[in-house]
Design a protein around this motif. Structure first.
Motif, short mmCIF file in Angstrom:
data_model
loop_
_atom_site.label_atom_id
_atom_site.label_comp_id
_atom_site.label_asym_id
_atom_site.label_seq_id
_atom_site.Cartn_x
_atom_site.Cartn_y
_atom_site.Cartn_z
N GLY A 16 27.15 -28.93 -7.69
CA GLY A 16 27.22 -27.63 -7.05
C GLY A 16 28.62 -26.90 -7.19
O GLY A 16 29.16 -26.11 -6.49
N THR A 19 28.63 -22.95 -8.23
CA THR A 19 28.45 -22.38 -7.06
C THR A 19 29.45 -22.34 -6.15
O THR A 19 29.86 -20.95 -5.87
CB THR A 19 27.20 -23.16 -6.43
N ARG A 136 17.10 -26.16 -10.20
CA ARG A 136 18.13 -25.06 -11.05
C ARG A 136 17.08 -24.57 -12.12
O ARG A 136 17.30 -23.40 -12.58
CB ARG A 136 19.38 -25.96 -11.63
#
Ligand code: ADP
Ligand code: 5GP
Length: 209
Positions: A16, A19, A136
């Motif tokens: 992550g 992000t 994803r």
């Protein structure tokens, strides 16, 4: 003006970090993401010059030979590197910069005189990591397998980092990353001593108060 700070963020693929780094640059002022060069093909939705500079191997190796990278590495079969000139320009201008780079690149930065804060992002478990890579939907099964295998090697390097953040609940991980960045900004090495001297430690203030 104070120089900007450099934040190195590493994590196994799917933990992550893209992000989290995006949330930081969207919500915090004075910090930007360093755009790497890569020989990897763009994923759907990725834009050249925003997500990466996409180049072929020949061009990448020409840049390596020209000493243009402050660090570079082969990761999951593709080449990735950070432009030295761009990074130095931005920190000289007072901008904080996040480098989302792998553990080999982080090691190269540690060996240089450049001051940086090293942050490792962990997934809550291997199972969750696998699930995130599948969700994803940007990589083939083969690529996901290779990334999961490499994840174990990358996680083994966590002890060389200054901070470790477990990205389970996204907003909590974001708060922790933000806290690291803000604490760096108020550290004594960033203090404007001249300003404090002029405001508080001049002879007039000392006489008056
Ligand atoms: P990395 O850059 O580390 O490879 P990404 O930021 O692309 O990882 O995240 C991998 C996937 O996991 C993305 O689909 C992203 O939306 C999702 N994701 C990231 N953080 C979380 C979280 N805390 N909880 C659930 N899903 C997450
Ligand atoms: P992805 O292909 O998922 O975007 O990135 C794969 C890996 O390459 C990630 O671990 C990411 O941190 C790393 N990476 C991205 N840019 C660079 C870079 O400039 N240098 C190095 N060493 N690694 C990078």
């Amino acid at each position: 003006m104070n120089r900007g700070s450099v934040f190195i963020v590493s994590a196994p693929s799917g933990a992550g970090k893209t992000t989290l780094c995006r949330m930081i640059t969207e919500r915090l002022k004075g910090i930007e993401h360093s755009i790497s060069y890569t020989t990897r093909a763009p994923r759907p939705g990725e834009v050249n010059g925003r997500d990466y500079y996409f180049v072929d191997r020949e061009e990448f190796m020409r840049m390596v030979e020209g000493g243009e990278f402050i660090e570079w590495a082969e990761v999951h079969g593709n080449l990735y590197g950070t432009s030295k000139r761009r990074l130095m320009e931005r920190i000289e201008q007072g901008m904080d910069v996040i480098l989302d780079i792998d553990t080999q690149g982080a090691r190269q930065i540690r060996q240089q005189a450049l001051e940086a804060t090293f942050i490792f992002i962990m997934p809550p478990s291997m199972e969750v990591l696998k699930q995130r890579l599948l969700n994803r939907g940007s990589d083939s099964e083969d690529v996901i397998k290779r990334r999961l295998k490499n994840a174990l090697d990358e996680i083994a390097d966590y002890k060389h980092y200054d901070y470790v953040i477990i990205n389970d609940i996204l907003e909590e991980a974001f708060d922790e990353l933000k806290a690291v960045i803000l604490s760096r900004r108020v550290s004594i090495s960033k203090v404007d001593h001249q300003w404090i001297k002029e405001q508080f430690l001049n002879t007039e203030s000392l006489r008056e108060y």
